[in-house]
Design a protein around this motif. Sequence first.
Motif, PDB file in Angstrom:
ATOM      1  N   ASP A  12       0.849  -1.195   0.000  1.00 50.89           N
ATOM      2  CA  ASP A  12       0.000   0.000   0.000  1.00 50.89           C
ATOM      3  C   ASP A  12       0.885   1.247   0.000  1.00 50.89           C
ATOM      4  O   ASP A  12       0.807   2.095  -0.889  1.00 50.89           O
ATOM      5  CB  ASP A  12      -1.007  -0.012   1.172  1.00 50.89           C
ATOM      6  N   SER A  13       1.783   1.311   1.005  1.00 52.31           N
ATOM      7  CA  SER A  13       2.707   2.448   1.097  1.00 52.31           C
ATOM      8  C   SER A  13       3.878   1.986   1.963  1.00 52.31           C
ATOM      9  O   SER A  13       3.655   1.351   3.011  1.00 52.31           O
ATOM     10  CB  SER A  13       1.976   3.631   1.751  1.00 52.31           C
ATOM     11  N   THR A  14       5.080   2.274   1.544  1.00 51.41           N
ATOM     12  CA  THR A  14       6.251   1.838   2.340  1.00 51.41           C
ATOM     13  C   THR A  14       6.238   2.523   3.712  1.00 51.41           C
ATOM     14  O   THR A  14       6.664   1.933   4.704  1.00 51.41           O
ATOM     15  CB  THR A  14       7.571   2.119   1.596  1.00 51.41           C
ATOM     16  N   ASN A  15       5.741   3.761   3.780  1.00 49.81           N
ATOM     17  CA  ASN A  15       5.654   4.448   5.078  1.00 49.81           C
ATOM     18  C   ASN A  15       4.604   3.797   5.977  1.00 49.81           C
ATOM     19  O   ASN A  15       4.833   3.601   7.166  1.00 49.81           O
ATOM     20  CB  ASN A  15       5.285   5.929   4.889  1.00 49.81           C
ATOM     21  N   THR A  39       0.103   0.944  -3.824  1.00 56.11           N
ATOM     22  CA  THR A  39      -1.300   1.086  -4.222  1.00 56.11           C
ATOM     23  C   THR A  39      -1.968   2.251  -3.487  1.00 56.11           C
ATOM     24  O   THR A  39      -3.042   2.694  -3.879  1.00 56.11           O
ATOM     25  CB  THR A  39      -2.065  -0.213  -3.928  1.00 56.11           C
ATOM     26  N   ALA A  40      -1.334   2.719  -2.412  1.00 60.29           N
ATOM     27  CA  ALA A  40      -1.879   3.874  -1.678  1.00 60.29           C
ATOM     28  C   ALA A  40      -0.717   4.754  -1.219  1.00 60.29           C
ATOM     29  O   ALA A  40      -0.582   5.055  -0.028  1.00 60.29           O
ATOM     30  CB  ALA A  40      -2.718   3.407  -0.493  1.00 60.29           C
ATOM     31  N   GLY A  41       0.121   5.137  -2.182  1.00 63.68           N
ATOM     32  CA  GLY A  41       1.270   6.001  -1.885  1.00 63.68           C
ATOM     33  C   GLY A  41       0.779   7.335  -1.348  1.00 63.68           C
ATOM     34  O   GLY A  41      -0.209   7.875  -1.845  1.00 63.68           O
ATOM     35  N   ARG A  42       1.443   7.825  -0.319  1.00 64.64           N
ATOM     36  CA  ARG A  42       1.002   9.069   0.325  1.00 64.64           C
ATOM     37  C   ARG A  42       2.019  10.174   0.177  1.00 64.64           C
ATOM     38  O   ARG A  42       3.218   9.933   0.304  1.00 64.64           O
ATOM     39  CB  ARG A  42       0.737   8.811   1.817  1.00 64.64           C
ATOM     40  N   GLY A  43       1.518  11.386  -0.077  1.00 65.47           N
ATOM     41  CA  GLY A  43       2.371  12.568  -0.124  1.00 65.47           C
ATOM     42  C   GLY A  43       2.136  13.420   1.110  1.00 65.47           C
ATOM     43  O   GLY A  43       1.367  13.033   2.000  1.00 65.47           O
ATOM     44  N   ARG A  44       2.777  14.568   1.172  1.00 69.28           N
ATOM     45  CA  ARG A  44       2.554  15.482   2.292  1.00 69.28           C
ATOM     46  C   ARG A  44       1.140  16.039   2.215  1.00 69.28           C
ATOM     47  O   ARG A  44       0.528  16.034   1.155  1.00 69.28           O
ATOM     48  CB  ARG A  44       3.569  16.629   2.257  1.00 69.28           C
ATOM     49  N   VAL A  57      11.386   5.288  -7.683  1.00 67.97           N
ATOM     50  CA  VAL A  57      11.856   4.938  -6.334  1.00 67.97           C
ATOM     51  C   VAL A  57      10.736   5.234  -5.335  1.00 67.97           C
ATOM     52  O   VAL A  57      10.214   6.356  -5.305  1.00 67.97           O
ATOM     53  CB  VAL A  57      13.100   5.795  -5.971  1.00 67.97           C
ATOM     54  N   TYR A  58      10.377   4.214  -4.551  1.00 63.72           N
ATOM     55  CA  TYR A  58       9.468   4.395  -3.400  1.00 63.72           C
ATOM     56  C   TYR A  58      10.183   3.728  -2.232  1.00 63.72           C
ATOM     57  O   TYR A  58      10.210   2.487  -2.155  1.00 63.72           O
ATOM     58  CB  TYR A  58       8.117   3.701  -3.616  1.00 63.72           C
ATOM     59  N   THR A  59      10.792   4.512  -1.387  1.00 68.29           N
ATOM     60  CA  THR A  59      11.656   3.931  -0.348  1.00 68.29           C
ATOM     61  C   THR A  59      11.457   4.654   0.976  1.00 68.29           C
ATOM     62  O   THR A  59      11.295   5.877   1.014  1.00 68.29           O
ATOM     63  CB  THR A  59      13.139   4.043  -0.795  1.00 68.29           C
ATOM     64  N   GLY A 110      10.552  14.743  -7.036  1.00 62.97           N
ATOM     65  CA  GLY A 110      10.362  13.839  -5.900  1.00 62.97           C
ATOM     66  C   GLY A 110      10.056  14.610  -4.638  1.00 62.97           C
ATOM     67  O   GLY A 110      10.078  15.850  -4.622  1.00 62.97           O
ATOM     68  N   GLY A 111       9.758  13.860  -3.585  1.00 62.98           N
ATOM     69  CA  GLY A 111       9.433  14.498  -2.319  1.00 62.98           C
ATOM     70  C   GLY A 111       9.647  13.545  -1.157  1.00 62.98           C
ATOM     71  O   GLY A 111       9.885  12.346  -1.356  1.00 62.98           O
ATOM     72  N   VAL A 112       9.553  14.105   0.030  1.00 64.13           N
ATOM     73  CA  VAL A 112       9.829  13.345   1.257  1.00 64.13           C
ATOM     74  C   VAL A 112       8.624  13.454   2.191  1.00 64.13           C
ATOM     75  O   VAL A 112       8.063  14.542   2.362  1.00 64.13           O
ATOM     76  CB  VAL A 112      11.087  13.918   1.966  1.00 64.13           C
TER      77      VAL A 112
HETATM   78  C1  BTN Z   1       5.490  14.742  -1.083  1.00 62.45           C
HETATM   79  O1  BTN Z   1       4.272  14.985  -1.003  1.00 62.45           O
HETATM   80  O2  BTN Z   1       6.251  15.478  -1.693  1.00 62.45           O
HETATM   81  C2  BTN Z   1       6.056  13.518  -0.401  1.00 62.45           C
HETATM   82  C3  BTN Z   1       6.016  12.294  -1.256  1.00 62.45           C
HETATM   83  C4  BTN Z   1       6.565  11.069  -0.539  1.00 62.45           C
HETATM   84  C5  BTN Z   1       6.360   9.809  -1.323  1.00 62.45           C
HETATM   85  C6  BTN Z   1       7.083   8.644  -0.708  1.00 62.45           C
HETATM   86  S1  BTN Z   1       7.125   7.215  -1.744  1.00 62.45           S
HETATM   87  C7  BTN Z   1       7.748   6.258  -0.437  1.00 62.45           C
HETATM   88  C8  BTN Z   1       7.004   6.690   0.806  1.00 62.45           C
HETATM   89  N1  BTN Z   1       5.748   5.976   0.923  1.00 62.45           N
HETATM   90  C9  BTN Z   1       4.692   6.789   0.797  1.00 62.45           C
HETATM   91  O3  BTN Z   1       3.506   6.431   0.831  1.00 62.45           O
HETATM   92  N2  BTN Z   1       5.088   8.041   0.616  1.00 62.45           N
HETATM   93  C10 BTN Z   1       6.537   8.147   0.615  1.00 62.45           C
END
Ligand code: BTN
Length: 242
Positions: A12-15, A39-44, A57-59, A110-112
Amino acid sequence: MDFVRYHFETIDSTNTWAKQNVHKFEKDKITIISAEEQTAGRGRFTRRWESPKGLNVYTTFAFYLEKYSSLIGNIPQVLAMSAVEALAELGFIVKLKWPNDLMIQDEKLGGVLCETTAIDNGLFVIAGIGINVNMPQELLQKIDRPATSLLKAGGSLYSIEKVIENLQKYFVRNLEILKLRGFKAFHDAYQRDLMYRIGDPLSFNDFRTIWEGFFHSIKEDGSLNLKLPSGEIKNFLSGEIF
Ligand code: BTN
């Protein structure tokens, strides 16, 4: 510091996985979680992070901090700087948009997303990074803001594993420096890596007010100083430049 790596084909998300499995992680090691797709990657700011299979890269780097809690806010900045170094090795000039977006020209590469979970007397830091590596233009266009990839910027395909390897090399080293010397060890390089110069006009959203002003400086602690038209310098610890 030693590390343990988990790699998933689909997650779903590595975080999210890291937060759910934090009790399995060793406190004296860095746990690295990577995936081919999310499948459910999350951003800020609860945004979605586009995470198609095998392209990017999803790490997540998860590690325990007993003290140094005042440095928590700088960890995402140092991870973003580590990505700048990692990608410079591949020939890319990547700039930072405060606090930790990776940019090529005015497009986001990219983002963190950095989160924490309290355990015992300390914290597990869960610092996730997404870097668009081989994402083609058709998919980049579906993102609701200007986005780029190494493929788009460099015109050829790049090894995702090589990017992770470089990232790990620089981040592990930089984290040790941050713990020993604090953000002041990074301040000048961080300011050089930024996409703005002193006096550049900026719009800033602190999620209460939109501020119009000019880039003034980055404080020693990594926070942003914005110069308002009145001449007042306003300091922000979080928010978003747009
Ligand atoms: C942003 O919004 O700029 C942050 C993006 C972060 C994406 C990474 S991908 C690996 C990790 N797992 C997630 O669900 N989000 C972060």
